[in-house]
Scaffold this motif. Structure first.
Motif, PDB file in Angstrom:
ATOM      1  N   VAL A  66       0.836  -1.205   0.000  1.00  0.00           N
ATOM      2  CA  VAL A  66       0.000   0.000   0.000  1.00  0.00           C
ATOM      3  C   VAL A  66       0.878   1.266   0.000  1.00  0.00           C
ATOM      4  O   VAL A  66       0.574   2.255  -0.665  1.00  0.00           O
ATOM      5  N   SER A  67       2.007   1.212   0.720  1.00  0.00           N
ATOM      6  CA  SER A  67       2.880   2.389   0.820  1.00  0.00           C
ATOM      7  C   SER A  67       3.644   2.655  -0.478  1.00  0.00           C
ATOM      8  O   SER A  67       4.184   3.724  -0.679  1.00  0.00           O
ATOM      9  N   GLY A  68       3.695   1.638  -1.369  1.00  0.00           N
ATOM     10  CA  GLY A  68       4.395   1.823  -2.642  1.00  0.00           C
ATOM     11  C   GLY A  68       5.774   1.209  -2.679  1.00  0.00           C
ATOM     12  O   GLY A  68       6.519   1.395  -3.630  1.00  0.00           O
ATOM     13  N   LEU A  69       6.150   0.487  -1.628  1.00  0.00           N
ATOM     14  CA  LEU A  69       7.442  -0.199  -1.628  1.00  0.00           C
ATOM     15  C   LEU A  69       7.434  -1.247  -2.747  1.00  0.00           C
ATOM     16  O   LEU A  69       6.410  -1.884  -2.975  1.00  0.00           O
ATOM     17  N   GLN A  70       8.581  -1.400  -3.441  1.00  0.00           N
ATOM     18  CA  GLN A  70       8.636  -2.351  -4.556  1.00  0.00           C
ATOM     19  C   GLN A  70       9.807  -3.301  -4.404  1.00  0.00           C
ATOM     20  O   GLN A  70      10.804  -2.968  -3.759  1.00  0.00           O
ATOM     21  N   VAL A  71       9.674  -4.471  -5.046  1.00  0.00           N
ATOM     22  CA  VAL A  71      10.771  -5.440  -5.058  1.00  0.00           C
ATOM     23  C   VAL A  71      11.983  -4.769  -5.722  1.00  0.00           C
ATOM     24  O   VAL A  71      11.833  -4.006  -6.684  1.00  0.00           O
TER      25      VAL A  71
END
Length: 175
Positions: free
Chosen positions: A102-107
């Motif tokens: 949800v926060s936008g953190l990505q692999v």
């Protein structure tokens, strides 16, 4: 030319119809004036050539300077990239619907700051776990490097359908 009134310019004949020197003009004065005019025209041409060459040099120098400035700006931008802060950990999994997602953190995001943890005080993943536990329900400031750029993410650790408070997996980076 003082003799212009009599119809003598730069190209009119100085002889009459029979080929004799014209008696109505001062031939010596006309020839001297023509000679002086031709000399001045040649001087003018030479000066204009010098001006033109100087302008070419000036513009070439300006072009060179512009190219150098662009190269310096590019080098500056590149060194700015090198001066990106050091990452100490990396996100290698993000669960869909999790607080991290949800926060936008990505692999593949490389973590530079995780709340109060940064490259200078990070020892192991327990540091991050501690920050997460103390911040449940409160937003954490997380800074990552994504695609060569610094990105700030607001991450609020909280209970969700999955396990943990974040829903992402973080691995330390070997430096």
């Amino acid at each position: 030319l003082p003799s212009q009134q009599k119809g003598v310019g730069m190209h009119e004949p100085l002889v009459d119809a029979e080929g004799f020197p014209r008696a109505d003009i001062d031939l010596y004065q006309v020839r001297t004036a023509r000679h002086n005019i031709i000399c001045l025209q040649n001087d003018h041409k030479a000066l204009m050539k010098q001006v033109e060459e100087a302008l070419h040099k000036l513009h070439a120098r300006e072009k060179e300077k512009h190219a150098k400035d662009e190269a310096e700006a590019l080098a500056e931008a590149m060194s700015q990239n090198q001066s990106l802060p050091q990452a100490f950990a990396k996100v290698n999994a993000v669960s869909p619907g999790s607080p991290a997602s949800v926060s936008g953190l990505q692999v593949d995001d490389e973590i530079v700051e995780f709340g109060s943890v940064n490259v200078n005080n990070f020892q192991n993943l327990q540091n991050i776990a501690t920050v997460v536990q103390h911040s449940e329900g409160r937003p954490l400031s997380v800074t990552v490097i994504r695609g060569g750029r610094r990105v700030h993410v607001g991450l609020t650790p909280k209970r969700w359908a999955g396990k943990g408070l974040l829903g992402c997996n973080i691995i330390p980076l070997q430096r």
